[in-house]
Design a protein around this motif. Sequence first.
Motif, PDB file in Angstrom:
ATOM      1  N   ALA A   1      -6.057   2.854  -0.879  1.00 19.79           N
ATOM      2  CA  ALA A   1      -4.802   3.602  -0.791  1.00 19.79           C
ATOM      3  C   ALA A   1      -4.477   4.294  -2.103  1.00 19.79           C
ATOM      4  CB  ALA A   1      -3.664   2.658  -0.400  1.00 19.79           C
ATOM      5  N   ALA A   2      -4.845   3.672  -3.220  1.00 18.00           N
ATOM      6  CA  ALA A   2      -4.509   4.233  -4.523  1.00 18.00           C
ATOM      7  C   ALA A   2      -5.441   5.369  -4.928  1.00 18.00           C
ATOM      8  CB  ALA A   2      -4.532   3.123  -5.581  1.00 18.00           C
ATOM      9  N   PHE A   3      -6.747   5.176  -4.777  1.00 17.20           N
ATOM     10  CA  PHE A   3      -7.705   6.120  -5.344  1.00 17.20           C
ATOM     11  C   PHE A   3      -8.554   6.849  -4.312  1.00 17.20           C
ATOM     12  CE2 PHE A   3      -7.096   3.029  -8.846  1.00 17.20           C
ATOM     13  CZ  PHE A   3      -6.646   3.911  -9.818  1.00 17.20           C
ATOM     14  N   GLY A   4      -8.487   6.446  -3.049  1.00 15.55           N
ATOM     15  CA  GLY A   4      -9.318   7.101  -2.047  1.00 15.55           C
ATOM     16  C   GLY A   4      -9.117   8.605  -1.976  1.00 15.55           C
ATOM     17  N   PRO A   5      -7.869   9.097  -1.817  1.00 23.31           N
ATOM     18  CA  PRO A   5      -7.685  10.558  -1.757  1.00 23.31           C
ATOM     19  C   PRO A   5      -8.084  11.272  -3.043  1.00 23.31           C
ATOM     20  CG  PRO A   5      -5.752   9.394  -0.901  1.00 23.31           C
ATOM     21  CD  PRO A   5      -6.616   8.377  -1.554  1.00 23.31           C
ATOM     22  N   LEU A   6      -7.943  10.603  -4.188  1.00 23.21           N
ATOM     23  CA  LEU A   6      -8.235  11.265  -5.458  1.00 23.21           C
ATOM     24  C   LEU A   6      -9.727  11.447  -5.686  1.00 23.21           C
ATOM     25  CD1 LEU A   6      -5.587   9.563  -7.751  1.00 23.21           C
ATOM     26  CD2 LEU A   6      -5.625  11.918  -6.959  1.00 23.21           C
ATOM     27  N   THR A   7     -10.565  10.586  -5.099  1.00 25.59           N
ATOM     28  CA  THR A   7     -12.008  10.803  -5.230  1.00 25.59           C
ATOM     29  C   THR A   7     -12.442  12.084  -4.531  1.00 25.59           C
ATOM     30  OG1 THR A   7     -12.413   9.442  -3.261  1.00 25.59           O
ATOM     31  CG2 THR A   7     -12.459   8.334  -5.401  1.00 25.59           C
ATOM     32  N   ARG A   8     -11.624  12.553  -3.610  1.00 20.68           N
ATOM     33  CA  ARG A   8     -11.898  13.832  -2.946  1.00 20.68           C
ATOM     34  C   ARG A   8     -11.214  14.988  -3.672  1.00 20.68           C
ATOM     35  NH1 ARG A   8      -8.927  13.095   1.466  1.00 20.68           N
ATOM     36  NH2 ARG A   8      -7.178  14.110   0.405  1.00 20.68           N
ATOM     37  N   ASP A   9      -9.903  14.856  -3.925  1.00 17.99           N
ATOM     38  CA  ASP A   9      -9.143  15.974  -4.486  1.00 17.99           C
ATOM     39  C   ASP A   9      -9.375  16.160  -5.979  1.00 17.99           C
ATOM     40  OD1 ASP A   9      -8.020  16.350  -1.960  1.00 17.99           O
ATOM     41  OD2 ASP A   9      -6.401  14.930  -2.368  1.00 17.99           O
ATOM     42  N   GLY A  10      -9.739  15.094  -6.688  1.00 19.70           N
ATOM     43  CA  GLY A  10      -9.948  15.222  -8.126  1.00 19.70           C
ATOM     44  C   GLY A  10     -11.383  15.431  -8.534  1.00 19.70           C
TER      45      GLY A  10
ATOM     46  N   SER B   1      -2.432  14.203  -5.608  1.00 18.50           N
ATOM     47  CA  SER B   1      -3.146  15.195  -4.798  1.00 18.50           C
ATOM     48  C   SER B   1      -2.356  16.493  -4.694  1.00 18.50           C
ATOM     49  CB  SER B   1      -3.411  14.621  -3.401  1.00 18.50           C
ATOM     50  OG  SER B   1      -4.290  13.513  -3.466  1.00 18.50           O
ATOM     51  N   ARG B   2      -1.038  16.373  -4.571  1.00 24.43           N
ATOM     52  CA  ARG B   2      -0.210  17.580  -4.507  1.00 24.43           C
ATOM     53  C   ARG B   2      -0.249  18.333  -5.838  1.00 24.43           C
ATOM     54  NH1 ARG B   2       4.096  19.006  -1.035  1.00 24.43           N
ATOM     55  NH2 ARG B   2       5.519  20.547  -1.929  1.00 24.43           N
ATOM     56  N   ALA B   3      -0.285  17.585  -6.944  1.00 23.78           N
ATOM     57  CA  ALA B   3      -0.357  18.241  -8.249  1.00 23.78           C
ATOM     58  C   ALA B   3      -1.660  19.007  -8.427  1.00 23.78           C
ATOM     59  CB  ALA B   3      -0.201  17.201  -9.358  1.00 23.78           C
ATOM     60  N   LEU B   4      -2.713  18.596  -7.726  1.00 19.81           N
ATOM     61  CA  LEU B   4      -4.010  19.267  -7.837  1.00 19.81           C
ATOM     62  C   LEU B   4      -4.187  20.387  -6.821  1.00 19.81           C
ATOM     63  CD1 LEU B   4      -6.297  16.142  -8.380  1.00 19.81           C
ATOM     64  CD2 LEU B   4      -5.574  17.816 -10.094  1.00 19.81           C
ATOM     65  N   SER B   5      -3.181  20.639  -5.992  1.00 17.48           N
ATOM     66  CA  SER B   5      -3.293  21.687  -4.982  1.00 17.48           C
ATOM     67  C   SER B   5      -3.353  23.058  -5.654  1.00 17.48           C
ATOM     68  CB  SER B   5      -2.099  21.622  -4.028  1.00 17.48           C
ATOM     69  OG  SER B   5      -0.890  21.889  -4.716  1.00 17.48           O
ATOM     70  N   PRO B   6      -3.919  24.066  -4.985  1.00 14.50           N
ATOM     71  CA  PRO B   6      -4.037  25.401  -5.603  1.00 14.50           C
ATOM     72  C   PRO B   6      -2.695  26.009  -5.997  1.00 14.50           C
ATOM     73  CG  PRO B   6      -5.455  25.221  -3.676  1.00 14.50           C
ATOM     74  CD  PRO B   6      -4.611  23.990  -3.694  1.00 14.50           C
ATOM     75  N   MET B   7      -1.612  25.650  -5.325  1.00 11.95           N
ATOM     76  CA  MET B   7      -0.309  26.228  -5.634  1.00 11.95           C
ATOM     77  C   MET B   7       0.325  25.602  -6.878  1.00 11.95           C
ATOM     78  SD  MET B   7       1.447  26.677  -1.886  1.00 11.95           S
ATOM     79  CE  MET B   7       2.898  27.383  -2.664  1.00 11.95           C
ATOM     80  N   VAL B   8      -0.111  24.399  -7.248  1.00 11.80           N
ATOM     81  CA  VAL B   8       0.514  23.698  -8.376  1.00 11.80           C
ATOM     82  C   VAL B   8      -0.399  23.702  -9.596  1.00 11.80           C
ATOM     83  CG1 VAL B   8       1.549  21.535  -9.142  1.00 11.80           C
ATOM     84  CG2 VAL B   8       1.822  22.275  -6.764  1.00 11.80           C
ATOM     85  N   GLN B   9      -1.626  23.208  -9.438  1.00  9.07           N
ATOM     86  CA  GLN B   9      -2.610  23.175 -10.523  1.00  9.07           C
ATOM     87  C   GLN B   9      -2.052  22.454 -11.756  1.00  9.07           C
ATOM     88  OE1 GLN B   9      -5.830  24.225 -10.645  1.00  9.07           O
ATOM     89  NE2 GLN B   9      -5.761  24.749  -8.476  1.00  9.07           N
ATOM     90  N   ASP B  10      -1.582  21.237 -11.546  1.00  9.32           N
ATOM     91  CA  ASP B  10      -1.006  20.439 -12.635  1.00  9.32           C
ATOM     92  C   ASP B  10      -1.867  19.194 -12.811  1.00  9.32           C
ATOM     93  OD1 ASP B  10       0.514  19.201 -14.518  1.00  9.32           O
ATOM     94  OD2 ASP B  10       2.249  18.827 -13.228  1.00  9.32           O
TER      95      ASP B  10
ATOM     96  N   ARG C   1       0.818  -1.215   0.000  1.00  7.18           N
ATOM     97  CA  ARG C   1       0.000   0.000   0.000  1.00  7.18           C
ATOM     98  C   ARG C   1       0.849   1.261   0.000  1.00  7.18           C
ATOM     99  NH1 ARG C   1      -3.287  -0.176   5.169  1.00  7.18           N
ATOM    100  NH2 ARG C   1      -1.309  -1.001   5.923  1.00  7.18           N
ATOM    101  N   TYR C   2       2.096   1.156   0.465  1.00  3.33           N
ATOM    102  CA  TYR C   2       2.924   2.351   0.604  1.00  3.33           C
ATOM    103  C   TYR C   2       3.192   3.003  -0.751  1.00  3.33           C
ATOM    104  CZ  TYR C   2       6.907   5.309   1.754  1.00  3.33           C
ATOM    105  OH  TYR C   2       7.748   6.378   1.897  1.00  3.33           O
ATOM    106  N   GLY C   3       3.637   2.211  -1.730  1.00  2.00           N
ATOM    107  CA  GLY C   3       3.924   2.782  -3.041  1.00  2.00           C
ATOM    108  C   GLY C   3       2.695   3.380  -3.692  1.00  2.00           C
ATOM    109  N   LEU C   4       1.536   2.736  -3.508  1.00  2.14           N
ATOM    110  CA  LEU C   4       0.295   3.287  -4.049  1.00  2.14           C
ATOM    111  C   LEU C   4      -0.059   4.605  -3.367  1.00  2.14           C
ATOM    112  CD1 LEU C   4      -1.776  -0.030  -4.187  1.00  2.14           C
ATOM    113  CD2 LEU C   4      -0.512   1.058  -6.055  1.00  2.14           C
ATOM    114  N   SER C   5       0.164   4.680  -2.059  1.00  2.00           N
ATOM    115  CA  SER C   5      -0.125   5.920  -1.329  1.00  2.00           C
ATOM    116  C   SER C   5       0.790   7.052  -1.778  1.00  2.00           C
ATOM    117  CB  SER C   5       0.030   5.692   0.179  1.00  2.00           C
ATOM    118  OG  SER C   5      -0.879   4.718   0.645  1.00  2.00           O
ATOM    119  N   VAL C   6       2.057   6.732  -2.054  1.00  5.32           N
ATOM    120  CA  VAL C   6       2.996   7.760  -2.512  1.00  5.32           C
ATOM    121  C   VAL C   6       2.540   8.337  -3.847  1.00  5.32           C
ATOM    122  CG1 VAL C   6       5.348   8.140  -3.323  1.00  5.32           C
ATOM    123  CG2 VAL C   6       4.957   6.847  -1.235  1.00  5.32           C
ATOM    124  N   LEU C   7       2.122   7.471  -4.762  1.00  4.59           N
ATOM    125  CA  LEU C   7       1.628   7.960  -6.049  1.00  4.59           C
ATOM    126  C   LEU C   7       0.360   8.792  -5.876  1.00  4.59           C
ATOM    127  CD1 LEU C   7       2.224   4.790  -8.246  1.00  4.59           C
ATOM    128  CD2 LEU C   7       3.313   7.019  -8.542  1.00  4.59           C
TER     129      LEU C   7
END
Length: 438
Positions: A367-376, A313-322, A302-308
């Motif tokens: 671990a892979a997609f949980g945060p992205l369903t929120r941030d994306g 999520s960081r790329a989608l932050s307001p400071m990056v917008q990538d 799960r660690y490598g999936l969480s890192v990706l």
Amino acid sequence: MTSGLCRERDVVTGSPRMPPHLLLLCRALARAGGVAVAPVALLYLGSALAELAPKPGRMAALWQAMPEMGVSVVPLADLLAAALLVGAPVVLGVTVLAHGVAARTTPRVQRLLIRDRRVAGMLGRVLSVIFGSALGLLFVTSALRAGVFEPVGAIFVLGAVLGPALASMVALAQWAAALRVLCRADLALALAEMQARASLAAHIDAPLFGGVPLSAVAHVPGGALAVPAPCSGVVQRLDVAALEACAAKAGIEVWIEHRPGETVLAGWPMARVSGAPEAAILAQLAQAFTLGPERIPDQDPRYGLSVLAETASRALSPMVQDSGTAVDVIQSLQRLLWDHTRQPRARQVRFARVHVPPPSDAALIEAAFGPLTRDGAGHIEVALPLFAALDSLTRCGREEMARAAQTLCDRLLESSETALAIRAQREELFAIIGAARR
């Protein structure tokens, strides 16, 4: 923060392993010593050959001039040694810059880069050659000034001076070629995907680390004695072979309660054992658990999936917008999990006295997609490929992962209803989801 009871040990011999970075340091020091001694050995080889070499009369003038020729090389050797010593901090500075590029993705990607032995090995080779060459040149200049070699030894002076310089130039050229890739931000993503793929492959080969699945058939007895954690931390590695050997010696069975990647606090039960073993046996069992301050990818898929996922999520932050990087990560996660489900799990039991909790496919996809369903959810260009990835995993053939993927699809739909401010984008997403579910 690894405790004395949790040092990593070799599975075969049982002896403590040398830390990888300490091993690399020893190799670098040995290489630097060899490079430093080589020019001096070449110089004294010339002196030894001088005793055997003939001295023709017509070469007498050149013969007598050789000591002056050797001494005249001293300024050049001093200059080369100084240049090499200046080059070493430059190499380290550029390496720090490369790690800074990785840190802009996520700090955990930077830790993966630091743990990469190929990068550390290349850096060790370059620095050892540079310092060894500089030290060898200093030895050569000292020998030349002291006049400790025979006149014919001056013939070897040029090789003794230019050899280390040439070796350093080759090492620096290799490092420069590596830095062209190392300083690119996409290298961090490639490294994270490679680490995640390796962890998933190891997970497929030994999902239970060779133990017996802890299920309703092999449940934990009510009176089982706990093996307490000697310190607080994350379970980094689990040596099931050591647990089996200790359990066979004491005539007991072991039920593991925490897989690698899970957090335990001091005094918490890491495992439970049958019977009433002595405190020494419990201490030996605790040595099979390596605890540390942070998760590592060795036995934690799960660690490598969480890192990706964190990188996206960081790329989608307001400071990056990538959003492009986020889409690349989603596609990487889709490939990793789909390929993972194509491989049959190994069920070989090698350690019959150790019972291990079975892994969870739902935990992997969470671990892979949980945060992205929120941030994306608020980015239509991310929500569409995210839904496509999750929808494909609902047909992966594994029931648990398919159900978890469907749950994440529903979560993405709910989040997008409020996160997408433009009605046309909401309607586009809902239409695609509705068509996929028909």
